[in-house]
Design an enzyme around this catalytic site. Structure first.
Site, PDB file in Angstrom:
ATOM      1  CE  LYS A   7      -0.035  -0.812   0.299  1.00 22.38           C
ATOM      2  NZ  LYS A   7      -1.271  -1.586   0.926  1.00 22.38           N
ATOM      3  CE  LYS A  10      -2.063  -1.659   6.460  1.00 18.12           C
ATOM      4  NZ  LYS A  10      -1.624  -2.953   6.327  1.00 18.12           N
ATOM      5  CD  GLU A  22      -0.956  -3.637  -2.032  1.00 21.49           C
ATOM      6  OE1 GLU A  22      -2.011  -3.055  -2.159  1.00 21.49           O
ATOM      7  OE2 GLU A  22      -0.563  -3.798  -0.886  1.00 21.49           O
TER       8      GLU A  22
END
Length: 574
Positions: free
Chosen positions: A518, A467, A287
């Protein structure tokens, strides 16, 4: 005659006793006093909706809602793979109601696990549904406000499942032993200071130290998303029942007193993907993300990202010899393009910035998700940064230092090395830690391991990408964010590679106080849903006069000796 008289007396006595019981029943509950108060206040206020006013008045005396049922359903995530949705039903004013639901996707610590067959996702979803059915009677009668107690119950329920899964895998290994993986052979390289072809005879060579072996990946237990999804659903149910936005509810769980000012997390927006799954030779940049300058609203940041993205599409189409190029989109929500040079995606963004009047290093910065764990060739003991081009862990440090010297607008590197390369992490921290964030994503320990160790020093990084996946509960998220802040590190809340459709991640980012968020790119619906929720939260905070702004990027001190810090931004007020 006497029989009839006795029967009448008995009925009279029963009516009297019934009246006495009713009077005692209403007296204990203060019904008559409250009814009198309600009627008096209704008469004095003269509301247009009399019964609505009475309903609201008596609602404050009703029993708190309690969980009456948990239900699981199989749904699809953003990539079309099966996952589980946890639904919470509560008894509210004597009525059983569906309050809310939540969905989270399964994610693995192992990079190859995301490529598993669909039947594994189906199997995991089926087990998760069964777990939710088993948990339903355990949670019945509990209040959704008891987040810590419920999360502890979920963790206690999950712990034996981990042991069962470990035993099952051990039995499988014993039944069909896997062949031993060959250790990478030592790599020889020219001795320092020797030039190719210099001197006579054979050239001296240095045997490079073999790389540390890959750590055994954390096993993902089939069904584990049931735990994380249910924990989130309970938090959402509590916020719905209290008519409080989820981000405020999460912040209340974190702090006894709500702050007067909220800082929106700075979005790290994915623009390009040039990783191992992209065409071309370049593997290093899974990314390429943009980080807006401090002092901007989320709306301004997204407008800038969209403008830049549209310009990049124009440039790609202009360079195509066969007409408009096909826009391949990564599951991360950004364009999947090929590259033959490491600088190629960065040059493309630089050119786009010039066309739209943006200045790299002033208006916006860059971040690179290197995903180094996906680049390692264990036979060679090196990272394959370009197809056919390999770099040792020590050479990767030189690569990053050179890249940032040539492009100082790079503000962050994510997973620049494997977690096993701790020596190189330390060297990289000394070289770049004072002017570039070094974030550990896959290189970080799982949340449960971070909480057990109570340390953020392995590997030495600026912060961690957290996460909400699998078995992670809301209480564990609160704990790990407290740990990150206590260690003076930077917290990033991220989304997994295969994300579910839902917007709770935005509320979690604001409520937990993440410095960065993000969420991926702007080209997939499950990603933009979360950005839209960020915009809604920002608008609410603006209307309430509680929106604050970050004024500069601060880099944690990772070691005693660091290079000079990079350029600081000028504080801005909006």
């Amino acid at each position: 005659m006497s029989y009839r008289a006795g029967d009448a007396a008995r009925r009279a006595r029963e009516r009297y006793e019934l009246k006495q019981a009713a009077a005692e029943f209403y007296r204990k509950l203060s019904v008559t006093e409250r009814l009198e108060e309600a009627l008096n206040s209704t008469f004095c206020l003269g509301p247009e909706d009399v019964y609505g006013h009475l309903a609201n008045y008596f609602a404050q005396f009703s029993k708190p809602p309690t969980i009456c049922q948990i239900r699981g359903r199989k749904v699809l995530d953003g990539t079309g793979e099966p996952t589980v949705e946890a639904e919470v039903f509560c008894t509210v004013k004597n009525m059983d109601k569906r309050i809310c639901s939540s969905v989270i996707s399964a994610a693995s610590e192992h990079p190859k696990a995301s490529k598993g067959p669909e039947q594994e996702s189906n199997h995991s979803a089926d087990i998760a549904i069964q777990w939710l059915n088993d948990l339903s009677p355990k949670l019945r009668g509990m209040s959704p406000d008891e987040q810590n107690k419920i999360d502890q119950l979920l963790s206690d329920f999950y712990q034996p499942k981990i042991e069962e899964e470990k035993e099952r895998r051990q039995m499988e290994r014993e039944a069909s032993p896997m062949p031993l993986q060959p250790e990478p052979s030592p790599v020889t390289s020219p001795a320092p200071g020797k030039k190719k072809g210099s001197g006579k005879g054979k050239k001296a060579a240095v045997v490079e130290k073999p790389i540390p072996p890959e750590e055994t990946p954390e096993a993902v237990v089939p069904g584990s998303p049931a735990i994380g999804a249910l924990s989130l659903a309970v938090a959402k149910a509590s916020s719905v029942l209290s008519k409080t936005p989820l981000y405020l509810h999460i912040r209340a769980l974190r702090n006894e007193k709500l702050p007067t000012e909220f800082f929106m997390p700075t979005p790290m927006i994915s623009i390009l993907s040039c990783g191992t799954s992209s065409p071309g030779k370049l593997n290093l940049m899974k990314e390429v993300l943009i980080i807006p300058q401090t002092g901007l609203t989320v709306q301004q940041s997204l407008d800038m990202a969209l403008m830049l993205q549209n310009q990049i599409v124009k440039q790609i189409n202009a360079a195509s010899k066969t007409g408009p190029a096909i826009k391949n989109v990564s599951p991360l929500g950004c364009m999947l393009i090929g590259g033959d040079r490491i600088e190629q995606p960065l040059d493309l963004i630089c050119e786009a910035c010039q066309h739209v009047g943006l200045e790299l290093g002033t208006n916006l910065y860059l971040a690179i998700n290197c995903a180094a764990h996906e680049l390692m060739d264990y036979n060679k003991g090196k990272y394959e940064v370009l197809s056919g081009t390999f770099k040792s862990p020590d050479e990767m440090i030189d690569l990053y230092v050179d890249l940032i010297n040539r492009q100082p607008a790079i503000l962050a590197l994510l997973d620049p090395l494997r977690k096993e390369d701790t020596v190189q992490w330390e060297s990289l921290a000394k070289a770049l830690g004072s002017k570039c964030y070094l974030f550990a994503d896959a290189a970080s320990k799982p949340v449960c391991k971070l909480l057990e160790s109570g340390s953020m020093n392995s590997p030495p990084c600026s912060g961690t990408v957290i996460k909400h996946t699998n078995e992670i509960t809301i209480s564990q998220l609160l704990g790990v964010f407290k740990l990150i802040e206590g260690e003076n590190r930077v917290a990033v809340l991220g989304c997994p590679y295969k994300e579910s459709v839902g917007d709770s991640t935005a509320d979690l980012a604001v409520g937990l106080g993440a410095r960065f968020v993000k969420l991926g790119g702007l080209l997939r619906g499950e990603r933009t849903t979360k950005y839209n929720r960020l915009l809604a939260i920002e608008d609410e905070l603006t209307q309430a006069g509680a929106l604050g702004f970050w004024t500069k990027n601060e880099f944690p001190v990772l070691c005693e000796v660091q290079n000079q810090p990079g350029p600081q931004e000028t504080p801005e007020t909006q």
